[in-house]
Motif scaffolding. Sequence first.
Motif, PDB file in Angstrom:
ATOM      1  N   ALA A  16       1.381  16.218  -8.814  1.00  0.00           N
ATOM      2  CA  ALA A  16       2.776  16.058  -8.409  1.00  0.00           C
ATOM      3  C   ALA A  16       2.936  15.427  -7.045  1.00  0.00           C
ATOM      4  O   ALA A  16       4.053  15.073  -6.659  1.00  0.00           O
ATOM      5  N   ASP A  17       1.861  15.282  -6.293  1.00  0.00           N
ATOM      6  CA  ASP A  17       1.962  14.609  -4.992  1.00  0.00           C
ATOM      7  C   ASP A  17       1.580  13.132  -5.095  1.00  0.00           C
ATOM      8  O   ASP A  17       1.241  12.504  -4.090  1.00  0.00           O
ATOM      9  N   THR A  18       1.660  12.576  -6.313  1.00  0.00           N
ATOM     10  CA  THR A  18       1.409  11.152  -6.540  1.00  0.00           C
ATOM     11  C   THR A  18       2.489  10.598  -7.472  1.00  0.00           C
ATOM     12  O   THR A  18       3.136  11.356  -8.208  1.00  0.00           O
ATOM     13  N   PRO A  19       2.672   9.267  -7.499  1.00  0.00           N
ATOM     14  CA  PRO A  19       3.687   8.685  -8.391  1.00  0.00           C
ATOM     15  C   PRO A  19       3.303   8.729  -9.857  1.00  0.00           C
ATOM     16  O   PRO A  19       4.139   8.429 -10.720  1.00  0.00           O
ATOM     17  N   ALA A  20       2.073   9.123 -10.195  1.00  0.00           N
ATOM     18  CA  ALA A  20       1.638   9.186 -11.588  1.00  0.00           C
ATOM     19  C   ALA A  20       2.090  10.462 -12.290  1.00  0.00           C
ATOM     20  O   ALA A  20       1.929  10.595 -13.502  1.00  0.00           O
ATOM     21  N   TYR A  21       2.669  11.387 -11.550  1.00  0.00           N
ATOM     22  CA  TYR A  21       2.987  12.701 -12.116  1.00  0.00           C
ATOM     23  C   TYR A  21       3.940  12.593 -13.295  1.00  0.00           C
ATOM     24  O   TYR A  21       4.903  11.828 -13.277  1.00  0.00           O
ATOM     25  N   ASP A  22       3.653  13.413 -14.308  1.00  0.00           N
ATOM     26  CA  ASP A  22       4.479  13.493 -15.509  1.00  0.00           C
ATOM     27  C   ASP A  22       4.652  14.979 -15.825  1.00  0.00           C
ATOM     28  O   ASP A  22       3.708  15.645 -16.252  1.00  0.00           O
ATOM     29  N   TYR A  44      -8.845  12.354  -4.669  1.00  0.00           N
ATOM     30  CA  TYR A  44      -8.179  12.539  -3.381  1.00  0.00           C
ATOM     31  C   TYR A  44      -8.682  13.760  -2.634  1.00  0.00           C
ATOM     32  O   TYR A  44      -8.435  13.911  -1.443  1.00  0.00           O
ATOM     33  N   GLY A  45      -9.375  14.636  -3.324  1.00  0.00           N
ATOM     34  CA  GLY A  45     -10.003  15.766  -2.666  1.00  0.00           C
ATOM     35  C   GLY A  45      -9.114  16.983  -2.534  1.00  0.00           C
ATOM     36  O   GLY A  45      -7.915  16.945  -2.826  1.00  0.00           O
ATOM     37  N   PRO A  46      -9.702  18.110  -2.095  1.00  0.00           N
ATOM     38  CA  PRO A  46      -8.932  19.335  -1.899  1.00  0.00           C
ATOM     39  C   PRO A  46      -7.792  19.104  -0.901  1.00  0.00           C
ATOM     40  O   PRO A  46      -7.976  18.481   0.144  1.00  0.00           O
ATOM     41  N   ARG A  47      -6.616  19.629  -1.245  1.00  0.00           N
ATOM     42  CA  ARG A  47      -5.422  19.439  -0.426  1.00  0.00           C
ATOM     43  C   ARG A  47      -4.390  20.466  -0.873  1.00  0.00           C
ATOM     44  O   ARG A  47      -4.611  21.177  -1.855  1.00  0.00           O
ATOM     45  N   PRO A  48      -3.261  20.549  -0.184  1.00  0.00           N
ATOM     46  CA  PRO A  48      -2.299  21.610  -0.521  1.00  0.00           C
ATOM     47  C   PRO A  48      -1.882  21.647  -1.983  1.00  0.00           C
ATOM     48  O   PRO A  48      -1.789  22.741  -2.567  1.00  0.00           O
ATOM     49  N   TYR A  49      -1.638  20.490  -2.614  1.00  0.00           N
ATOM     50  CA  TYR A  49      -1.175  20.551  -3.990  1.00  0.00           C
ATOM     51  C   TYR A  49      -2.245  21.119  -4.916  1.00  0.00           C
ATOM     52  O   TYR A  49      -1.938  21.911  -5.823  1.00  0.00           O
ATOM     53  N   GLU A  59       1.312  13.112   2.787  1.00  0.00           N
ATOM     54  CA  GLU A  59       1.754  14.222   1.944  1.00  0.00           C
ATOM     55  C   GLU A  59       2.019  13.752   0.520  1.00  0.00           C
ATOM     56  O   GLU A  59       1.702  14.460  -0.439  1.00  0.00           O
ATOM     57  N   PHE A  60       2.601  12.559   0.378  1.00  0.00           N
ATOM     58  CA  PHE A  60       2.787  11.946  -0.938  1.00  0.00           C
ATOM     59  C   PHE A  60       1.853  10.750  -0.996  1.00  0.00           C
ATOM     60  O   PHE A  60       1.954   9.812  -0.188  1.00  0.00           O
ATOM     61  N   ILE A  61       0.910  10.770  -1.947  1.00  0.00           N
ATOM     62  CA  ILE A  61      -0.176   9.793  -2.000  1.00  0.00           C
ATOM     63  C   ILE A  61       0.198   8.663  -2.951  1.00  0.00           C
ATOM     64  O   ILE A  61       0.280   8.869  -4.163  1.00  0.00           O
ATOM     65  N   ASP A 105       0.126   1.878  -0.138  1.00  0.00           N
ATOM     66  CA  ASP A 105      -0.879   1.789   0.923  1.00  0.00           C
ATOM     67  C   ASP A 105      -2.247   1.539   0.294  1.00  0.00           C
ATOM     68  O   ASP A 105      -2.993   2.484  -0.007  1.00  0.00           O
ATOM     69  N   PRO A 106      -2.605   0.270   0.076  1.00  0.00           N
ATOM     70  CA  PRO A 106      -3.895  -0.047  -0.561  1.00  0.00           C
ATOM     71  C   PRO A 106      -5.103   0.437   0.227  1.00  0.00           C
ATOM     72  O   PRO A 106      -6.201   0.542  -0.333  1.00  0.00           O
TER      73      PRO A 106
END
Length: 251
Positions: free
Chosen positions: A226-232, A41-46, A80-82, A87-88
Amino acid sequence: MTDVQGDVVDVPTEDGVADAYVVHPADGRPRPGVLFYQDAYGPRPYLRTMADRLAAAGYTVLMPNAFYRLGRAPVVDLPEFIDPGADPTIWERLGPVVAGLTPDLVRRDAGAYLRWLADSPQVSAGPVALTGYCMGARLVLWTAGAHPERVAAGAGFHGGRLATDDPDSPHLEAPRITAELYFGHADEDASLPPEQVARFEDALTAAGVRHTCEVYAGARHGYTQADTPAYDGAADERHWAALLDLLARTF
């Protein structure tokens, strides 16, 4: 937590200029350098918060935009939340970008990033460490193999396609790697099935690479993000403990 100072810098490369985020303890003293490789996803705030946390532990962290040839980050607009499931089109846009970053380009760019770290007054003399996430785990291996004299340690988390049948598969770097490695694999990761996990560790063992490979039970690909649904959260904290332990042994 140690106060940190972060800035956006430009890193000259053989193919142009890579924008990058650099962060270090605010006291200004030179610290060991860590090259931080992004996920797809590349460099970003998180990711900046992750680099900040690493810097607060006593390191100067450089996080380049690996996709700089396509423009400054972000090269693809993301929410902000990926959530690619919602969103395919996210992967429709990112797929060609990731595919365009070939191993040869990675190795060439790595030399520029390592030179920048060597020249920075915020980085203490000596070798550096690497950490990478998702596709960044592959970049760690290609960098460690291409620049063994500069890399003392490398870590990769929820990396995919680490040991494929491709002639330039990352696991084939093993004979050239002198760094100590730690890899934390995601248990639920279609991009790194069990046969690749085994092939990867077998390659490191056969080459005599000092390494630890662990599968994080129940964790999904992307568990640190943490900005994706995969976060654990539990797996993320386990990753931090392993990474900081590796760096403490290295420096």
